[in-house]
Design a protein around this motif. Sequence first.
Motif, PDB file in Angstrom:
ATOM      1  N   ASP A 119      48.630  42.635 -44.884  1.00 39.98           N
ATOM      2  CA  ASP A 119      48.439  41.438 -45.721  1.00 39.98           C
ATOM      3  C   ASP A 119      47.025  41.479 -46.245  1.00 39.98           C
ATOM      4  OD1 ASP A 119      50.788  39.496 -45.449  1.00 39.98           O
ATOM      5  OD2 ASP A 119      50.429  40.104 -43.373  1.00 39.98           O
ATOM      6  N   LYS A 120      46.867  41.306 -47.538  1.00 36.79           N
ATOM      7  CA  LYS A 120      45.526  41.346 -48.132  1.00 36.79           C
ATOM      8  C   LYS A 120      45.419  40.325 -49.244  1.00 36.79           C
ATOM      9  CE  LYS A 120      45.177  46.344 -47.451  1.00 36.79           C
ATOM     10  NZ  LYS A 120      43.917  46.879 -47.017  1.00 36.79           N
ATOM     11  N   VAL A 121      44.175  40.062 -49.630  1.00 34.24           N
ATOM     12  CA  VAL A 121      43.954  39.235 -50.817  1.00 34.24           C
ATOM     13  C   VAL A 121      43.850  40.172 -52.015  1.00 34.24           C
ATOM     14  CG1 VAL A 121      42.336  37.688 -51.990  1.00 34.24           C
ATOM     15  CG2 VAL A 121      42.789  37.397 -49.542  1.00 34.24           C
ATOM     16  N   MET A 122      44.576  39.840 -53.084  1.00 34.26           N
ATOM     17  CA  MET A 122      44.543  40.695 -54.270  1.00 34.26           C
ATOM     18  C   MET A 122      44.010  39.902 -55.461  1.00 34.26           C
ATOM     19  SD  MET A 122      47.576  42.994 -55.976  1.00 34.26           S
ATOM     20  CE  MET A 122      47.033  44.626 -55.442  1.00 34.26           C
ATOM     21  N   ILE A 123      43.226  40.548 -56.304  1.00 36.33           N
ATOM     22  CA  ILE A 123      42.789  39.924 -57.558  1.00 36.33           C
ATOM     23  C   ILE A 123      43.335  40.750 -58.715  1.00 36.33           C
ATOM     24  CG2 ILE A 123      40.736  38.754 -56.639  1.00 36.33           C
ATOM     25  CD1 ILE A 123      39.102  41.083 -57.947  1.00 36.33           C
ATOM     26  N   THR A 124      43.643  40.048 -59.817  1.00 40.57           N
ATOM     27  CA  THR A 124      44.348  40.747 -60.910  1.00 40.57           C
ATOM     28  C   THR A 124      43.794  40.370 -62.294  1.00 40.57           C
ATOM     29  OG1 THR A 124      46.021  39.017 -61.071  1.00 40.57           O
ATOM     30  CG2 THR A 124      46.479  40.808 -59.550  1.00 40.57           C
ATOM     31  N   PRO A 125      42.547  40.650 -62.597  1.00 45.23           N
ATOM     32  CA  PRO A 125      42.039  40.366 -63.940  1.00 45.23           C
ATOM     33  C   PRO A 125      42.509  41.410 -64.955  1.00 45.23           C
ATOM     34  CG  PRO A 125      40.331  41.404 -62.642  1.00 45.23           C
ATOM     35  CD  PRO A 125      41.527  41.256 -61.724  1.00 45.23           C
ATOM     36  N   GLY A 126      42.770  40.978 -66.195  1.00 47.48           N
ATOM     37  CA  GLY A 126      43.201  41.931 -67.206  1.00 47.48           C
ATOM     38  C   GLY A 126      43.062  41.392 -68.608  1.00 47.48           C
ATOM     39  N   VAL A 127      43.244  42.259 -69.576  1.00 45.19           N
ATOM     40  CA  VAL A 127      43.185  41.850 -70.982  1.00 45.19           C
ATOM     41  C   VAL A 127      44.416  42.357 -71.716  1.00 45.19           C
ATOM     42  CG1 VAL A 127      40.676  41.674 -71.186  1.00 45.19           C
ATOM     43  CG2 VAL A 127      41.797  43.882 -71.587  1.00 45.19           C
ATOM     44  N   GLN A 128      44.751  41.636 -72.769  1.00 49.10           N
ATOM     45  CA  GLN A 128      45.877  42.037 -73.621  1.00 49.10           C
ATOM     46  C   GLN A 128      45.489  41.821 -75.076  1.00 49.10           C
ATOM     47  OE1 GLN A 128      49.900  40.446 -72.759  1.00 49.10           O
ATOM     48  NE2 GLN A 128      50.043  39.915 -74.920  1.00 49.10           N
ATOM     49  N   PHE A 129      45.833  42.802 -75.885  1.00 49.74           N
ATOM     50  CA  PHE A 129      45.642  42.639 -77.327  1.00 49.74           C
ATOM     51  C   PHE A 129      46.997  42.804 -77.993  1.00 49.74           C
ATOM     52  CE2 PHE A 129      45.257  44.559 -81.530  1.00 49.74           C
ATOM     53  CZ  PHE A 129      44.488  43.587 -82.175  1.00 49.74           C
ATOM     54  N   ASP A 130      47.309  41.924 -78.948  1.00 49.07           N
ATOM     55  CA  ASP A 130      48.550  42.105 -79.689  1.00 49.07           C
ATOM     56  C   ASP A 130      48.330  41.839 -81.164  1.00 49.07           C
ATOM     57  OD1 ASP A 130      49.104  39.135 -80.070  1.00 49.07           O
ATOM     58  OD2 ASP A 130      49.282  39.248 -77.900  1.00 49.07           O
ATOM     59  N   TYR A 131      49.153  42.493 -81.960  1.00 52.50           N
ATOM     60  CA  TYR A 131      49.116  42.320 -83.413  1.00 52.50           C
ATOM     61  C   TYR A 131      50.561  42.221 -83.888  1.00 52.50           C
ATOM     62  CZ  TYR A 131      48.873  43.382 -88.362  1.00 52.50           C
ATOM     63  OH  TYR A 131      49.026  43.318 -89.726  1.00 52.50           O
ATOM     64  N   GLU A 132      50.872  41.219 -84.684  1.00 52.99           N
ATOM     65  CA  GLU A 132      52.254  41.015 -85.121  1.00 52.99           C
ATOM     66  C   GLU A 132      52.334  40.593 -86.576  1.00 52.99           C
ATOM     67  OE1 GLU A 132      51.286  38.459 -82.671  1.00 52.99           O
ATOM     68  OE2 GLU A 132      51.433  39.890 -81.033  1.00 52.99           O
ATOM     69  N   THR A 133      53.379  41.085 -87.226  1.00 48.26           N
ATOM     70  CA  THR A 133      53.782  40.528 -88.508  1.00 48.26           C
ATOM     71  C   THR A 133      55.255  40.141 -88.309  1.00 48.26           C
ATOM     72  OG1 THR A 133      54.671  42.538 -89.515  1.00 48.26           O
ATOM     73  CG2 THR A 133      52.289  42.227 -89.646  1.00 48.26           C
ATOM     74  N   THR A 134      55.955  39.765 -89.373  1.00 49.49           N
ATOM     75  CA  THR A 134      57.382  39.476 -89.176  1.00 49.49           C
ATOM     76  C   THR A 134      58.191  40.761 -89.057  1.00 49.49           C
ATOM     77  OG1 THR A 134      57.688  39.289 -91.554  1.00 49.49           O
ATOM     78  CG2 THR A 134      57.426  37.228 -90.341  1.00 49.49           C
ATOM     79  N   ARG A 135      57.542  41.903 -89.288  1.00 49.78           N
ATOM     80  CA  ARG A 135      58.283  43.170 -89.224  1.00 49.78           C
ATOM     81  C   ARG A 135      57.749  44.178 -88.218  1.00 49.78           C
ATOM     82  NH1 ARG A 135      61.624  44.520 -93.313  1.00 49.78           N
ATOM     83  NH2 ARG A 135      62.343  45.995 -91.739  1.00 49.78           N
ATOM     84  N   VAL A 136      56.494  44.105 -87.853  1.00 45.58           N
ATOM     85  CA  VAL A 136      55.965  45.075 -86.891  1.00 45.58           C
ATOM     86  C   VAL A 136      55.249  44.372 -85.741  1.00 45.58           C
ATOM     87  CG1 VAL A 136      55.681  46.956 -88.550  1.00 45.58           C
ATOM     88  CG2 VAL A 136      53.784  45.392 -88.146  1.00 45.58           C
ATOM     89  N   TYR A 137      55.186  45.061 -84.617  1.00 47.73           N
ATOM     90  CA  TYR A 137      54.589  44.489 -83.408  1.00 47.73           C
ATOM     91  C   TYR A 137      53.852  45.582 -82.647  1.00 47.73           C
ATOM     92  CZ  TYR A 137      54.446  42.462 -78.719  1.00 47.73           C
ATOM     93  OH  TYR A 137      54.034  42.004 -77.497  1.00 47.73           O
ATOM     94  N   PHE A 138      52.667  45.254 -82.168  1.00 46.59           N
ATOM     95  CA  PHE A 138      51.910  46.177 -81.320  1.00 46.59           C
ATOM     96  C   PHE A 138      51.224  45.391 -80.216  1.00 46.59           C
ATOM     97  CE2 PHE A 138      47.864  48.023 -80.065  1.00 46.59           C
ATOM     98  CZ  PHE A 138      48.291  49.269 -79.625  1.00 46.59           C
ATOM     99  N   VAL A 157      51.579  49.876 -73.171  1.00 48.78           N
ATOM    100  CA  VAL A 157      51.459  49.862 -74.631  1.00 48.78           C
ATOM    101  C   VAL A 157      52.861  49.644 -75.182  1.00 48.78           C
ATOM    102  CG1 VAL A 157      50.853  51.185 -76.691  1.00 48.78           C
ATOM    103  CG2 VAL A 157      49.509  51.462 -74.613  1.00 48.78           C
ATOM    104  N   ARG A 158      52.972  48.748 -76.153  1.00 46.57           N
ATOM    105  CA  ARG A 158      54.267  48.456 -76.776  1.00 46.57           C
ATOM    106  C   ARG A 158      54.124  48.501 -78.283  1.00 46.57           C
ATOM    107  NH1 ARG A 158      57.581  43.818 -74.885  1.00 46.57           N
ATOM    108  NH2 ARG A 158      58.091  44.344 -72.769  1.00 46.57           N
ATOM    109  N   ALA A 159      55.136  48.994 -78.919  1.00 50.23           N
ATOM    110  CA  ALA A 159      55.151  48.945 -80.380  1.00 50.23           C
ATOM    111  C   ALA A 159      56.602  48.816 -80.818  1.00 50.23           C
ATOM    112  CB  ALA A 159      54.535  50.210 -80.968  1.00 50.23           C
TER     113      ALA A 159
END
Lengths: 222, 113
Positions: A119-138, A157-159
């Motif tokens: 049993d441990k204490v966990m920390i989970t900091p992170g960042v997310q960047f996204d870019y969207e139009t009505t036709r493409v997504y990243f 990574v998603r596209a």
Amino acid sequence: MFYTRFKVVLPLLAILLSQAATAGPMGFNESFMAMGDFNNNWRESFINYAVTPRDAFGVSATYMRADDKSKSRTLEEITYTRLVKRWNAPHAQANLWFQGGVGALQGENKLIGENRDFDKVMITPGVQFDYETTRVYFQASHRLYRASDINHDFTSVRAGFSFYETDYDKTQPWLILEARNMNGLSEKIEVTPMVRLINKSFFVEAGVNNSREPRFNFMYIF
Amino acid sequence: MKKLLLTTLVFSALFSPLAFATQTIKANVNGMVCAFCAQGIEKKMRALTQTQDVYVNLKQRIVAVELKDGQTLSNDKVKAIIKDAGYDVTAIEISEHPVAHIKAELEAKQGEK
């Protein structure tokens, strides 16, 4: 030659980018967002409440397992999500998010001849960047999953693209390709093509990864 | 005579087009690219007591808020709600048409493209 290609590619890019999909990790001000991400080795349930247009607090429960099933983890955490920056263009939107949490990690390492629980204490900091139009997504995200002697950092990574534009009250189908890795749990990169259905009331994704395992995600704001 | 004049004034005020004029606030919005995310705008607008109907058009980047008869809503309030939902208003105008008319007009325009 280069100039000719440039002349072809640039207008195509312009068309794609000028079409006006967002799915951030929080809803609008004073709303709840529930999310789920499920496959054999990673199952996450998450709910948060937006206390301001840019800040949300929540709770999350995650089950993680190694590809060879030799390790399993459960994590229950309190989370904080912050919309650090949003860029609104006429037909596009981009966002930079901070996501972090602190919680209790329970683990089991099945080694030859012995089982080790902890049993441990966990920390989970992170960042997310996204870019969207009505036709493409990243989207690109990196999140640390750290406890003493434990590193399960998560990178994805998603596209994708939508098959066609729809009206606000219609369901829009997308094809999304995701590549992700969970450090210390999987040596390989999990690649999952998914069909996404997005509507003003719901957001669901379903696919099969490169290990032929099913995957299902959803988001719901209320 | 005074009574007749007063009655005429009251009737003309009640039955003039102005008295029944629909008021719809139409905003051009940047960043509105996904229905799932833009639902916040619609929900917040519908929660207002002044609101009769709401229409969102992603392609034309329009949010139209039709007000109930006799109700008023400031442009600043509309801008603030849209801003809080995470989007930017680039222009705002008042229309005397109901949301149904604006919807038909915008969809016809999309059909032409």
